[in-house]
Scaffold this active site. Structure first.
Site, PDB file in Angstrom:
ATOM      1  N   GLY A  63      42.106  45.172  42.391  1.00 16.38           N
ATOM      2  CA  GLY A  63      43.370  44.425  42.315  1.00 16.38           C
ATOM      3  C   GLY A  63      43.605  43.683  43.614  1.00 16.38           C
ATOM      4  N   SER A 122      38.239  47.104  47.091  1.00 17.17           N
ATOM      5  CA  SER A 122      37.791  45.713  47.020  1.00 17.17           C
ATOM      6  C   SER A 122      38.596  45.005  45.942  1.00 17.17           C
ATOM      7  CB  SER A 122      36.308  45.655  46.668  1.00 17.17           C
ATOM      8  OG  SER A 122      36.143  46.006  45.306  1.00 17.17           O
ATOM      9  N   LYS A 123      38.317  43.732  45.776  1.00 16.61           N
ATOM     10  CA  LYS A 123      39.029  42.898  44.798  1.00 16.61           C
ATOM     11  C   LYS A 123      39.011  43.508  43.392  1.00 16.61           C
ATOM     12  CE  LYS A 123      40.381  38.554  45.218  1.00 16.61           C
ATOM     13  NZ  LYS A 123      41.587  39.038  45.557  1.00 16.61           N
ATOM     14  N   ARG A 124      37.939  44.246  43.104  1.00 19.17           N
ATOM     15  CA  ARG A 124      37.841  44.900  41.796  1.00 19.17           C
ATOM     16  C   ARG A 124      39.056  45.776  41.512  1.00 19.17           C
ATOM     17  NH1 ARG A 124      34.757  49.021  41.280  1.00 19.17           N
ATOM     18  NH2 ARG A 124      34.317  49.125  43.513  1.00 19.17           N
TER      19      ARG A 124
END
Ligand code: GLU
Length: 496
Positions: A267, A263-265
């Site tokens: 990167g 996920s965006k976490r």
């Protein structure tokens, strides 16, 4: 028949796969990987790959997201044979343009009493859910509207009472042979009658996808593991409508290095972000192919064309695929080194412009090519070219004087070295200012100090202001005599 055996019966040209993005977000690497595997499988068997835009979620779908998905798939080189922008026998390829078709099937299910109108309100359903959960039961629709008489339904519809269309889900075991996971079985008794459309003109995903996969003659549905639980629902609908069933293959989830879902976490996750950072499409393709697939040998470098030859669903793993950005960097570095200096400079130009180091109108391509070539070997992504080469563009460098010191050199010794450098360099004529000559003059001096670093390190540090860079002679050649001397003088000022 085992999944392996099934592949033996595929005839060239018969395979039809699809990627069916909902334009509710940017092209995510997960979706791009799914598109790639569908593309490879279709091409391997000389079949067709279809792009279908699943835009029935009107609130969340936007033209911008659709554009991003289409542009970036094209950038990756994953081209479809049929899609919204191409001809094809089974179009239109955008779901909002196929509403009449879904309506026909919905009417059929309603007429055969395999689906029914449900008038339960959101509040009612929520209360039901809460109650079931409080009793330790799995929440599912109670079936309240399943047996309303025709007259009541007619009356409610005429009154405009809010409703949805539900499909009668028989309680049974549904199983299918997943080409990656083998036999998968679900007990539909836990499911409850499912909503398949908000009304005749607003079908929902599980329903529309079944109609489209059938109407578009999709032979193999290859998609992410997160869709496994949708498959029994889709099979029940196919059975109710008497439609042929495609083969299913569910790809492993993509995980971050901490083994949680990517996920965006973690990167960047959208293809456009990778593109912006300066990853090449070949590197992305090569990298994504390995997100769940491997060739069964040590080979790491694959072009799209060689993947078409080598790819097989048999070699797709069941377990999650870890997204390791270091591997992507390695592959990108490899493909960047394959570019000619001219081409690489062209690729770097927009980054120089964006960093404000050159303007489009006044870019000295010759000079840029020289500095780009200096770093071609170490470049892992194009955007890095700025932090590598910005010092070439500056008038004055900003660094701490400690940077000039080689190991535990004394101040005095350092000062002497800088003085010596100034003297020697000043004597070299403009016309002799090239890296070979600089090396010929400076190397013997460096050797004399007993430790070359004593001369070469302060020189390189003074010219670049950086801990790491290309070698001092190459840098000095490109900077030219005047700028080189100026930088030596600046270093002298710093340590005086
Ligand atoms: N529109 C669905 C999605 O974007 C497609 C799923 C499928 O491949 O069936 O997840």
């Amino acid at each position: 028949m085992s999944p392996e055996e099934q592949f033996k019966f595929i005839k060239p040209g018969e395979v039809r796969t699809r990627i069916a993005p909902s334009p509710t977000g940017f092209l995510h690497v997960g979706l791009a990987r799914t598109a790639l595997f569908n593309y490879l499988f279709a091409k391997k068997y000389e079949g067709s790959f279809v792009l279908r835009i699943e835009d029935t979620d009107l609130e969340r779908s936007t033209p911008e997201f659709e554009k991003d998905i289409i542009e970036n798939l094209k950038w990756l080189g994953i081209e479809w044979d049929e899609g919204p922008d191409t001809d094809g026998k089974y179009g239109p390829y955008r779901q909002t343009q196929r509403i009449d078709l879904y309506k026909k099937y919905l009417e059929k299910l309603l007429a055969e009493d395999k689906a029914y109108y449900c008038f339960c309100s959101e509040e009612e359903l929520e209360a039901q859910r809460q109650y079931q959960m409080s009793q330790g039961m799995a929440p599912k629709y109670s079936g309240k509207c399943a047996n309303l008489d025709k007259e009541t339904v007619k009356k409610y519809l005429a009154e405009g009472k809010p409703s949805v269309i539900r499909f009668r889900v028989a309680s049974k075991k549904v199983s299918f042979n997943d080409l990656i996971r083998g036999k998968v079985e679900f007990d539909t008794g836990l499911m409850g009658d499912m909503v398949i459309a908000k009304d005749l003109n607003t079908p929902l995903y599980n329903f529309a996808v079944v109609i489209d996969d059938f109407e578009m003659k999709i032979s193999h549905v290859i998609r992410g593991e997160d869709h496994v639980s949708n498959t029994p629902k889709q099979i029940l609908l196919q059975e109710a409508l008497g439609l042929t069933q495609p083969q299913y293959a569910h790809l492993p989830l993509i995980l971050g290095t901490d083994r949680t879902k990517l996920s965006k976490r973690h990167g960047a996750v959208s293809v456009s972000e990778f593109k912006k950072q300066g990853y090449l499409p070949e590197a992305m393709i090569n990298f994504m192919a390995f997100l769940g697939w491997n060739p069964g040998n040590e080979r790491e470098i694959y072009s799209l064309a060689s993947l078409v030859k080598e790819f097989s669903l048999e070699n797709v793993q069941k377990g999650g695929a870890v997204f390791n950005v270091k591997k992507l960097d390695f592959l990108n570095g490899f493909y960047l080194r394959q570019r000619s200096p001219e081409k690489l400079t062209e690729l770097c130009l927009p980054y120089f412009i964006e960093a404000g180091l050159v303007t489009k109108e006044k870019a000295d391509l010759n000079f840029l090519q020289k500095i780009v070539s200096l770093y071609q070997e170490r470049l892992k992504k194009i955007s890095e070219i700025i932090e590598f080469t910005d010092f070439f563009f500056k008038e004055v460098l900003n660094y701490d004087k400690e940077l000039l010191r080689w190991k535990d050199m004394e101040d005095k010794e350092l000062k002497d070295v800088i003085d010596k450098l100034e003297k020697i360099l000043s004597k070299i004529k403009e016309e002799d200012w090239n890296k070979e000559n600089l090396e010929n003059v400076l190397m013997p001096e460096a050797e004399k100090t007993g430790d070359r670093g004593k001369l070469l390190w302060p020189l390189r540090a003074a010219l670049t202001g950086k801990e790491a860079s290309a070698g001092p002679f190459e840098v000095a050649e490109i900077l030219g005599k005047e700028k080189t001397i100026k930088r030596i003088k600046q270093a002298k000022e710093l340590i005086k």
